[in-house]
Design a protein around this motif. Structure first.
Motif, PDB file in Angstrom:
ATOM      1  N   ASP A 114      11.790   2.379   6.902  1.00 44.51           N
ATOM      2  CA  ASP A 114      11.245   1.038   7.110  1.00 44.51           C
ATOM      3  C   ASP A 114      10.894   0.333   5.805  1.00 44.51           C
ATOM      4  OD1 ASP A 114      11.366   1.076   9.930  1.00 44.51           O
ATOM      5  OD2 ASP A 114       9.574   2.332   9.989  1.00 44.51           O
ATOM      6  N   GLY A 115      11.203   0.968   4.683  1.00 40.05           N
ATOM      7  CA  GLY A 115      10.934   0.338   3.396  1.00 40.05           C
ATOM      8  C   GLY A 115       9.560   0.619   2.833  1.00 40.05           C
ATOM      9  N   ASN A 116       8.794   1.508   3.467  1.00 41.93           N
ATOM     10  CA  ASN A 116       7.483   1.888   2.948  1.00 41.93           C
ATOM     11  C   ASN A 116       7.634   3.008   1.925  1.00 41.93           C
ATOM     12  OD1 ASN A 116       5.902   0.210   4.841  1.00 41.93           O
ATOM     13  ND2 ASN A 116       6.678   1.635   6.378  1.00 41.93           N
ATOM     14  N   THR A 117       6.861   2.942   0.855  1.00 40.51           N
ATOM     15  CA  THR A 117       6.888   3.993  -0.153  1.00 40.51           C
ATOM     16  C   THR A 117       5.830   5.041   0.160  1.00 40.51           C
ATOM     17  OG1 THR A 117       7.599   2.412  -1.848  1.00 40.51           O
ATOM     18  CG2 THR A 117       6.732   4.517  -2.614  1.00 40.51           C
ATOM     19  N   VAL A 118       6.230   6.300   0.159  1.00 37.97           N
ATOM     20  CA  VAL A 118       5.321   7.433   0.334  1.00 37.97           C
ATOM     21  C   VAL A 118       5.354   8.245  -0.956  1.00 37.97           C
ATOM     22  CG1 VAL A 118       4.838   9.525   1.651  1.00 37.97           C
ATOM     23  CG2 VAL A 118       5.728   7.499   2.819  1.00 37.97           C
ATOM     24  N   GLU A 119       4.189   8.640  -1.424  1.00 38.54           N
ATOM     25  CA  GLU A 119       4.109   9.420  -2.660  1.00 38.54           C
ATOM     26  C   GLU A 119       3.668  10.846  -2.348  1.00 38.54           C
ATOM     27  OE1 GLU A 119       1.738   9.400  -6.975  1.00 38.54           O
ATOM     28  OE2 GLU A 119       1.471   7.770  -5.541  1.00 38.54           O
ATOM     29  N   LEU A 120       4.413  11.808  -2.834  1.00 37.30           N
ATOM     30  CA  LEU A 120       4.043  13.218  -2.755  1.00 37.30           C
ATOM     31  C   LEU A 120       3.634  13.641  -4.158  1.00 37.30           C
ATOM     32  CD1 LEU A 120       7.081  14.318  -0.598  1.00 37.30           C
ATOM     33  CD2 LEU A 120       4.769  13.837   0.206  1.00 37.30           C
TER      34      LEU A 120
ATOM     35  N   VAL B  28       0.841  -1.196   0.000  1.00 35.70           N
ATOM     36  CA  VAL B  28       0.000   0.000   0.000  1.00 35.70           C
ATOM     37  C   VAL B  28       0.878   1.249   0.000  1.00 35.70           C
ATOM     38  CG1 VAL B  28      -1.679   1.316   1.344  1.00 35.70           C
ATOM     39  CG2 VAL B  28      -1.904  -1.172   1.158  1.00 35.70           C
ATOM     40  N   VAL B  29       0.545   2.202  -0.874  1.00 34.59           N
ATOM     41  CA  VAL B  29       1.291   3.461  -0.970  1.00 34.59           C
ATOM     42  C   VAL B  29       0.321   4.617  -0.772  1.00 34.59           C
ATOM     43  CG1 VAL B  29       2.677   4.965  -2.452  1.00 34.59           C
ATOM     44  CG2 VAL B  29       2.995   2.478  -2.551  1.00 34.59           C
ATOM     45  N   TRP B  30       0.577   5.434   0.250  1.00 35.78           N
ATOM     46  CA  TRP B  30      -0.240   6.624   0.478  1.00 35.78           C
ATOM     47  C   TRP B  30       0.310   7.783  -0.337  1.00 35.78           C
ATOM     48  CZ3 TRP B  30      -4.827   6.637   2.662  1.00 35.78           C
ATOM     49  CH2 TRP B  30      -5.164   5.605   3.534  1.00 35.78           C
ATOM     50  N   GLY B  31      -0.604   8.504  -1.024  1.00 42.18           N
ATOM     51  CA  GLY B  31      -0.219   9.671  -1.802  1.00 42.18           C
ATOM     52  C   GLY B  31      -0.721  10.939  -1.132  1.00 42.18           C
TER      53      GLY B  31
END
Length: 219
Positions: A51-57, A4-7
């Motif tokens: 932690d290896g999580n992808t965050v999208e801006l 899951v990637v939050w934008g």
């Protein structure tokens, strides 16, 4: 990009300053600025957290009418969430029937489908994969999908949410201790992605012991 990637929507004309800040912080990042004209997203910057999580801006072509937070990266709100699925037709049907999401403007990509929350214009971007990432399916291992509704709409959504999680003990429907009230539920989509649904908060979240659980512990 896994799981899951939050934008998050950024209040800016472009993401140059954000990319410079990511480089200064020595973060791993990738910038995408070539979305087609039909896409509701103008530009994105994908950043990998420790932690290896992808965050999208991202920058939306039609910005939300919300005052941004102050800081180097002025965030407006959560713009969208990217979700891995193994069957796009099933995902379209389940998210549409359960949460009332509709197909509108697409964020184009191969094996990808964009659904829109009609009232807020927030997006759920479904991406077909061979196997959903483990971090999306377990507690405390990665970001989950958190969907909020009005108090009026919540009971009907709760009825349609047919993959709710129950808990051990004499009251299996009782929510975990860390939630402030009973207007929330956890569960999974048909692909194992962990989901939380609840009511849009009208008050600050509580921290520490919740009274009804504290009373039970002391009895």
């Amino acid at each position: 990009m896994e799981g899951v990637v939050w934008g998050f929507e950024v209040a800016a004309n472009d993401l140059s300053a954000t990319a410079n800040e990511a480089a200064k912080q020595k973060l791993r990042w990738e910038r995408v600025a070539d979305y087609p004209a039909s896409s509701p997203i103008k530009e994105s910057l994908f950043v990998l957290d420790p932690d290896g999580n992808t965050v999208e801006l991202c920058i939306r072509k039609q910005p939300a009418d919300i005052a941004p937070q102050q800081g180097t990266t002025p965030l407006r709100r959560i713009s969208h969430v990217r979700v891995e699925v193994t069957d796009l037709d099933l995902a379209r049907s389940w998210y549409g029937k359960t949460f009332g999401m509709v197909e509108a403007d697409q964020v184009p990509a191969e094996d990808q489908l964009t659904l829109t929350v009609p009232k807020s214009q927030q997006l759920v971007i479904l991406r077909k994969v061979a196997q959903v990432a483990e971090r999306s399916m377990q507690c405390f291992k990665g970001p989950h999908i958190d969907l909020r509704s009005s108090e009026k709409c919540y009971p009907e959504i709760l009825k349609r949410f047919d993959r709710k999680e129950t808990y051990w003990g004499p009251e299996p429907d009782l929510i975990p201790w860390h939630e402030p009230d009973s207007n929330t539920a956890y569960g999974y989509d048909p692909f194992g992605n962990r989901i939380q649904i609840g009511i849009i908060a009208k008050r600050p979240m509580h921290f520490g012991e919740v009274s009804r659980f504290a009373d039970r512990a002391n009895s």
